[in-house]
Design an enzyme around this catalytic site. Structure first.
Site, PDB file in Angstrom:
ATOM      1  N   LYS A  48      -1.800  11.841   0.287  1.00  0.00           N
ATOM      2  CA  LYS A  48      -2.306  10.587   0.846  1.00  0.00           C
ATOM      3  C   LYS A  48      -1.263   9.504   0.609  1.00  0.00           C
ATOM      4  CE  LYS A  48      -6.341   9.777   2.233  1.00  0.00           C
ATOM      5  NZ  LYS A  48      -6.889  10.205   3.534  1.00  0.00           N
ATOM      6  N   THR A  79      -6.894  15.331   0.908  1.00  0.00           N
ATOM      7  CA  THR A  79      -6.161  14.080   0.651  1.00  0.00           C
ATOM      8  C   THR A  79      -7.122  12.940   0.326  1.00  0.00           C
ATOM      9  OG1 THR A  79      -6.106  13.428   2.994  1.00  0.00           O
ATOM     10  CG2 THR A  79      -4.310  14.806   2.186  1.00  0.00           C
ATOM     11  N   ASP A  80      -8.345  12.999   0.864  1.00  0.00           N
ATOM     12  CA  ASP A  80      -9.322  11.973   0.522  1.00  0.00           C
ATOM     13  C   ASP A  80      -9.655  12.012  -0.961  1.00  0.00           C
ATOM     14  OD1 ASP A  80     -11.241   9.898   1.673  1.00  0.00           O
ATOM     15  OD2 ASP A  80     -12.645  11.219   0.622  1.00  0.00           O
ATOM     16  N   PHE A 132     -19.319 -15.994  -0.138  1.00  0.00           N
ATOM     17  CA  PHE A 132     -19.485 -16.018   1.315  1.00  0.00           C
ATOM     18  C   PHE A 132     -20.893 -15.532   1.634  1.00  0.00           C
ATOM     19  CE2 PHE A 132     -18.581 -14.467   5.748  1.00  0.00           C
ATOM     20  CZ  PHE A 132     -18.366 -15.732   6.277  1.00  0.00           C
ATOM     21  N   ARG A 190     -16.333 -12.923  -5.092  1.00  0.00           N
ATOM     22  CA  ARG A 190     -15.411 -12.035  -4.390  1.00  0.00           C
ATOM     23  C   ARG A 190     -13.981 -12.461  -4.657  1.00  0.00           C
ATOM     24  NH1 ARG A 190     -14.882 -13.839   2.014  1.00  0.00           N
ATOM     25  NH2 ARG A 190     -14.534 -16.063   1.623  1.00  0.00           N
ATOM     26  N   GLN A 219     -12.500 -21.171   5.511  1.00  0.00           N
ATOM     27  CA  GLN A 219     -12.372 -22.405   6.292  1.00  0.00           C
ATOM     28  C   GLN A 219     -12.394 -23.628   5.374  1.00  0.00           C
ATOM     29  OE1 GLN A 219     -14.173 -19.751   7.112  1.00  0.00           O
ATOM     30  NE2 GLN A 219     -14.517 -19.568   9.314  1.00  0.00           N
ATOM     31  N   ASN A 263      -7.251 -13.595   6.414  1.00  0.00           N
ATOM     32  CA  ASN A 263      -8.032 -13.209   5.242  1.00  0.00           C
ATOM     33  C   ASN A 263      -7.597 -11.812   4.812  1.00  0.00           C
ATOM     34  OD1 ASN A 263      -9.995 -12.836   3.284  1.00  0.00           O
ATOM     35  ND2 ASN A 263     -11.577 -13.861   4.477  1.00  0.00           N
ATOM     36  N   HIS A 280      -8.381  -9.010   3.062  1.00  0.00           N
ATOM     37  CA  HIS A 280      -9.629  -8.520   2.497  1.00  0.00           C
ATOM     38  C   HIS A 280      -9.392  -7.563   1.326  1.00  0.00           C
ATOM     39  CE1 HIS A 280     -11.847 -10.323   5.768  1.00  0.00           C
ATOM     40  NE2 HIS A 280     -11.083  -9.705   6.655  1.00  0.00           N
TER      41      HIS A 280
END
Length: 307
Positions: free
Chosen positions: A12, A57-58, A166, A183, A230, A256, A258
Site C-alpha cells: 500500500k 494491502t488494505d 462544525f 476536530r 469561513q 479544507n 480534511h
C-alpha cells in the site's frame, strides 16, 4: 517463448497518518506518509491466481493506523522498523518488507496563554507579488497614472489540533457528514493583498510589510476558536486589514485539508482524537475577499496564476 516471474513486490502506497499526542493544552503531532512494499514467496498469486499467501494491502494500511495508536510515533525510523519487523515476522510468505516514510515537519504558531495546539508546516510556502502599472505614453506620470501592487503567499499549510467545531449546518437526504464539537482544522493559506498608495512615492519596506501580514494571518488562525473555516477566513483577513493601514483589501483561498478519525474499532482500539487519516481530495474550498470599509474592490485575482 516460456516466461518466468522476476522481481516482484506489492503493498500500500502513501498512507497518510497524523498522530496527535495531547499533554493537557500542549499538543504534539507527527505527520507521516507511509509506503509499504512486501515480497517473498509470491509466485503463485502471479502465475496461478492463488491468494493463499497474500496479505491484503488494505490490511497493511490498517496496520499503520493501529500501530500509530498502540506504539505512537517516536520517529519515522522507529515507526518503519516496527512495521517492517511486524510484516516479516508475522507472515510466512513475506520475506522482505520495505517501508518508505516521508515526514512533514511542523512548527508551533506562538499563541496567548498556555494553549499550544496551532502549527505551521515547515518550508512550504511561496511568496508572491504582482505589479500592474498604467501610465501616460510619455512616461512622466500624471492623472492617467495607475498602480496596483499585490503581495501574497501560497502554500502556507497550518493546523489547529483542537478549538474547532462544525455543526448546525443544513442537511438534506444526501448529507452524511456527522456534526463535530472537536476536530482538526487544517488548511493551505493562499492569499494576496492589495496595497494602498503609490509605491514610488511612499517607498514602503516590502519585506517588513510581508512579514507583518504573514504574522497577522498566523496569529488570527491560531487565536480564533473556529465554528467554520469561513469564520476563520474572515478573522484572518480582518486582522490583516485592521492592523495594516497600507493594505486595503485581501483575498483568501483556503482549501479544507480534511483529517478524518481513523476507525480503530475493528482492532479493539479506542481513538480519542489521536490518529487521523489525512485526505487530500476531494476537499472543501473556502474563498472570500475582506475589504477596508469604504474601499472599492479590485478585479478578482486568480490566486493559482500568481507567480
Amino acid at each position: 517463448m516460456p516466461t518466468v516471474l522476476g522481481q516482484n513486490q506489492y503493498g500500500k502506497a502513501e498512507t497518510r497518518v497524523v498522530r496527535v499526542t495531547r499533554e493537557g493544552p500542549v499538543h504534539h503531532i507527527r505527520d507521516l506518509n507511509v509506503s509499504i512494499a512486501l515480497s517473498g514467496a509470491m509466485s503463485d498469486v502471479h502465475t496461478k491466481g492463488s491468494n493463499a499467501g497474500v496479505l491484503p494491502t488494505d490490511t497493511t494500511k490498517n496496520t499503520v493506523f493501529a500501530f500509530a495508536k498502540e506504539h505512537g510515533i517516536a520517529s519515522a525510523e522507529d515507526f518503519a522498523v516496527r512495521l517492517a519487523r511486524h510484516f516479516v515476522s508475522g507472515q510466512e510468505t513475506i520475506h522482505t518488507a520495505r517501508i518508505r516514510v516521508e515526514e512533514y515537519g511542523w512548527d508551533r504558531i506562538p499563541a496567548d496563554g498556555d494553549a499550544a495546539h496551532s502549527f505551521v508546516r515547515r518550508g512550504q510556502e511561496t511568496r508572491t507579488a504582482q505589479v500592474t502599472y498604467h501610465g501616460q505614453s510619455n512616461g512622466h506620470g500624471g492623472q492617467g497614472e495607475q498602480w496596483q501592487v499585490l503581495s501574497g503567499l501560497k502554500g502556507l499549510v497550518v493546523m489547529n489540533t483542537t478549538d474547532s467545531e462544525f455543526h448546525g449546518y443544513v442537511k438534506d437526504r444526501y448529507t452524511t457528514l456527522p456534526e463535530t464539537r472537536d476536530r482538526i482544522l487544517a488548511t493551505e493559506v493562499n492569499a494576496c493583498w492589495r496595497h494602498a498608495g503609490r509605491p514610488e512615492g511612499d517607498k514602503p519596506d516590502w519585506d517588513a510589510s510581508y512579514e507583518r501580514a504573514r504574522g497577522h494571518l498566523l496569529a488570527a488562525f491560531a487565536g480564533t476558536y473556529s465554528l467554520s473555516l469561513q469564520q476563520t477566513l474572515y478573522a484572518m483577513g480582518s486582522r490583516v486589514v485592521d492592523q495594516e493601514p497600507g493594505i486595503d483589501e485581501i483575498r483568501l483561498s483556503l482549501p479544507n485539508k480534511h483529517h478524518f478519525l481513523a476507525d480503530l474499532r475493528p482492532f479493539g482500539l479506542d481513538n480519542d482524537n489521536e490518529v487521523y487519516f489525512a485526505a487530500d481530495r476531494p476537499y472543501g474550498l473556502i474563498e472570500a475577499t475582506v475589504l477596508r470599509d469604504g474601499v472599492t474592490a479590485a478585479v478578482p485575482v486568480d490566486l493559482t496564476n500568481l507567480p
